[in-house]
Design a protein around this motif. Structure first.
Motif, PDB file in Angstrom:
ATOM      1  N   LYS A   1      -0.986 -15.513  24.611  1.00 21.56           N
ATOM      2  CA  LYS A   1      -0.957 -15.338  26.068  1.00 21.56           C
ATOM      3  C   LYS A   1       0.387 -14.782  26.525  1.00 21.56           C
ATOM      4  O   LYS A   1       0.460 -13.994  27.460  1.00 21.56           O
ATOM      5  CB  LYS A   1      -1.246 -16.669  26.766  1.00 21.56           C
ATOM      6  CG  LYS A   1      -2.682 -17.084  26.689  1.00 21.56           C
ATOM      7  CD  LYS A   1      -2.937 -18.376  27.454  1.00 21.56           C
ATOM      8  CE  LYS A   1      -4.398 -18.768  27.357  1.00 21.56           C
ATOM      9  NZ  LYS A   1      -4.682 -20.003  28.108  1.00 21.56           N
ATOM     10  N   LEU A   2       1.454 -15.217  25.861  1.00 20.96           N
ATOM     11  CA  LEU A   2       2.796 -14.757  26.229  1.00 20.96           C
ATOM     12  C   LEU A   2       2.950 -13.259  26.046  1.00 20.96           C
ATOM     13  O   LEU A   2       3.668 -12.604  26.799  1.00 20.96           O
ATOM     14  CB  LEU A   2       3.835 -15.479  25.371  1.00 20.96           C
ATOM     15  CG  LEU A   2       4.757 -16.433  26.092  1.00 20.96           C
ATOM     16  CD1 LEU A   2       5.544 -17.263  25.124  1.00 20.96           C
ATOM     17  CD2 LEU A   2       5.627 -15.736  27.064  1.00 20.96           C
ATOM     18  N   LYS A   3       2.280 -12.704  25.029  1.00 14.78           N
ATOM     19  CA  LYS A   3       2.385 -11.264  24.786  1.00 14.78           C
ATOM     20  C   LYS A   3       1.830 -10.458  25.954  1.00 14.78           C
ATOM     21  O   LYS A   3       2.206  -9.314  26.156  1.00 14.78           O
ATOM     22  CB  LYS A   3       1.649 -10.899  23.498  1.00 14.78           C
ATOM     23  CG  LYS A   3       2.341 -11.402  22.267  1.00 14.78           C
ATOM     24  CD  LYS A   3       1.565 -11.055  21.012  1.00 14.78           C
ATOM     25  CE  LYS A   3       2.281 -11.618  19.790  1.00 14.78           C
ATOM     26  NZ  LYS A   3       1.535 -11.356  18.553  1.00 14.78           N
ATOM     27  N   LYS A   4       0.915 -11.072  26.722  1.00 14.19           N
ATOM     28  CA  LYS A   4       0.313 -10.387  27.863  1.00 14.19           C
ATOM     29  C   LYS A   4       1.096 -10.612  29.156  1.00 14.19           C
ATOM     30  O   LYS A   4       0.774 -10.037  30.184  1.00 14.19           O
ATOM     31  CB  LYS A   4      -1.129 -10.851  28.034  1.00 14.19           C
ATOM     32  CG  LYS A   4      -2.008 -10.512  26.847  1.00 14.19           C
ATOM     33  CD  LYS A   4      -3.388 -11.075  27.010  1.00 14.19           C
ATOM     34  CE  LYS A   4      -4.218 -10.822  25.758  1.00 14.19           C
ATOM     35  NZ  LYS A   4      -5.536 -11.451  25.841  1.00 14.19           N
ATOM     36  N   CYS A   5       2.121 -11.465  29.113  1.00 14.61           N
ATOM     37  CA  CYS A   5       2.929 -11.760  30.291  1.00 14.61           C
ATOM     38  C   CYS A   5       4.036 -10.722  30.439  1.00 14.61           C
ATOM     39  O   CYS A   5       4.413 -10.035  29.500  1.00 14.61           O
ATOM     40  CB  CYS A   5       3.549 -13.149  30.182  1.00 14.61           C
ATOM     41  SG  CYS A   5       2.349 -14.479  30.216  1.00 14.61           S
ATOM     42  N   ILE A   6       4.577 -10.672  31.629  1.00 13.78           N
ATOM     43  CA  ILE A   6       5.693  -9.751  31.880  1.00 13.78           C
ATOM     44  C   ILE A   6       6.889 -10.208  31.071  1.00 13.78           C
ATOM     45  O   ILE A   6       7.340 -11.344  31.183  1.00 13.78           O
ATOM     46  CB  ILE A   6       6.043  -9.731  33.382  1.00 13.78           C
ATOM     47  CG1 ILE A   6       4.889  -9.150  34.172  1.00 13.78           C
ATOM     48  CG2 ILE A   6       7.324  -8.946  33.621  1.00 13.78           C
ATOM     49  CD1 ILE A   6       5.063  -9.253  35.666  1.00 13.78           C
ATOM     50  N   GLN A   7       7.373  -9.303  30.231  1.00 17.80           N
ATOM     51  CA  GLN A   7       8.508  -9.623  29.384  1.00 17.80           C
ATOM     52  C   GLN A   7       9.659  -8.643  29.572  1.00 17.80           C
ATOM     53  O   GLN A   7      10.793  -8.946  29.233  1.00 17.80           O
ATOM     54  CB  GLN A   7       8.089  -9.620  27.908  1.00 17.80           C
ATOM     55  CG  GLN A   7       7.098 -10.697  27.587  1.00 17.80           C
ATOM     56  CD  GLN A   7       6.771 -10.753  26.108  1.00 17.80           C
ATOM     57  OE1 GLN A   7       7.426 -10.120  25.297  1.00 17.80           O
ATOM     58  NE2 GLN A   7       5.757 -11.514  25.764  1.00 17.80           N
ATOM     59  N   LYS A   8       9.338  -7.471  30.057  1.00 13.81           N
ATOM     60  CA  LYS A   8      10.363  -6.437  30.213  1.00 13.81           C
ATOM     61  C   LYS A   8      10.356  -5.968  31.661  1.00 13.81           C
ATOM     62  O   LYS A   8       9.297  -5.697  32.218  1.00 13.81           O
ATOM     63  CB  LYS A   8      10.058  -5.255  29.290  1.00 13.81           C
ATOM     64  CG  LYS A   8       9.952  -5.626  27.825  1.00 13.81           C
ATOM     65  CD  LYS A   8       9.507  -4.431  27.015  1.00 13.81           C
ATOM     66  CE  LYS A   8       9.297  -4.799  25.566  1.00 13.81           C
ATOM     67  NZ  LYS A   8       8.846  -3.638  24.782  1.00 13.81           N
ATOM     68  N   THR A   9      11.536  -5.903  32.216  1.00 13.25           N
ATOM     69  CA  THR A   9      11.650  -5.456  33.602  1.00 13.25           C
ATOM     70  C   THR A   9      12.768  -4.445  33.733  1.00 13.25           C
ATOM     71  O   THR A   9      13.702  -4.408  32.912  1.00 13.25           O
ATOM     72  CB  THR A   9      11.942  -6.642  34.549  1.00 13.25           C
ATOM     73  OG1 THR A   9      13.182  -7.240  34.160  1.00 13.25           O
ATOM     74  CG2 THR A   9      10.831  -7.663  34.530  1.00 13.25           C
ATOM     75  N   GLY A  10      12.655  -3.666  34.745  1.00 12.95           N
ATOM     76  CA  GLY A  10      13.724  -2.731  35.098  1.00 12.95           C
ATOM     77  C   GLY A  10      13.691  -2.538  36.600  1.00 12.95           C
ATOM     78  O   GLY A  10      12.615  -2.465  37.204  1.00 12.95           O
ATOM     79  N   VAL A  11      14.851  -2.467  37.216  1.00 15.78           N
ATOM     80  CA  VAL A  11      14.950  -2.318  38.673  1.00 15.78           C
ATOM     81  C   VAL A  11      16.003  -1.263  38.967  1.00 15.78           C
ATOM     82  O   VAL A  11      17.078  -1.246  38.348  1.00 15.78           O
ATOM     83  CB  VAL A  11      15.347  -3.652  39.360  1.00 15.78           C
ATOM     84  CG1 VAL A  11      15.499  -3.460  40.862  1.00 15.78           C
ATOM     85  CG2 VAL A  11      14.355  -4.736  39.047  1.00 15.78           C
ATOM     86  N   ILE A  12      15.669  -0.408  39.899  1.00 13.48           N
ATOM     87  CA  ILE A  12      16.669   0.548  40.379  1.00 13.48           C
ATOM     88  C   ILE A  12      16.508   0.683  41.900  1.00 13.48           C
ATOM     89  O   ILE A  12      15.394   0.724  42.408  1.00 13.48           O
ATOM     90  CB  ILE A  12      16.525   1.917  39.672  1.00 13.48           C
ATOM     91  CG1 ILE A  12      17.664   2.838  40.075  1.00 13.48           C
ATOM     92  CG2 ILE A  12      15.185   2.552  39.972  1.00 13.48           C
ATOM     93  CD1 ILE A  12      17.710   4.119  39.268  1.00 13.48           C
TER      94      ILE A  12
END
Length: 165
Positions: A87-98
């Motif tokens: 289930k964790l693999k389907k969760c948001i793990q990588k983010t980027g903000v600009i």
């Protein structure tokens, strides 16, 4: 034959003393052995008594049952951990903000793009363009790190930032 009986009669007191000495040694040996056996018997009874007057066999069987129970619980926990990891693999793990200025006539960096990706680089890019008269928000799906929609320079930058994490 008379000759042997005479010799025995002559040495009878010595023979009796030797035999008495041997009997005394045997009695002492028996006493020592009885004490040793009693000591071993006490230790054996104490060892077999165990906790709450259970015998050793019951204790060992109880501990083996507990070990089996713990092994079963361990297997269940492993299954749960595997489910959680999947289930964790389907969760948001990588983010980027600009944050950036979309229009020159707006004084601050009020527009932004956010990339939200899972372990397989699937997810979305949210972009909000802030203008003087209106504000617009877009969501673009990302599949394996690629968008089927054209990405702006800022969106491409935020996607690369999220993928590199």
């Amino acid at each position: 034959m008379d000759n042997i009986i005479n010799i025995l009669n002559n040495f009878a007191p010595y023979i009796i003393l030797v035999l008495l000495f041997i009997v005394i040694i045997l009695i002492i040996t028996v006493i020592i052995l009885i004490k040793s056996v009693n000591r071993v018997e006490r230790k054996y009874k104490k060892f077999m008594r165990g906790v709450n007057n259970k015998n050793l066999e019951e204790l060992v069987i109880g501990y083996l049952d507990k070990i089996d129970e713990v092994e079963n619980q361990s297997e269940l926990l492993k299954e749960d951990i595997n489910k959680i990891n999947n289930k964790l693999k389907k969760c948001i793990q990588k983010t980027g903000v600009i944050r950036y200025r979309a229009f020159d006539d707006i004084g601050s960096d009020l527009s932004f793009s956010i990339a939200l990706l899972d372990d397989k680089n699937d997810g979305i890019i949210l972009t909000s363009i802030f203008g003087r008269n209106e504000s617009t928000t877009y969501a673009k799906p990302i599949d394996k790190g690629i968008s089927r929609y054209d990405l702006s320079e800022e969106e491409q930058q935020v996607l690369e930032e999220a993928i590199s994490k």
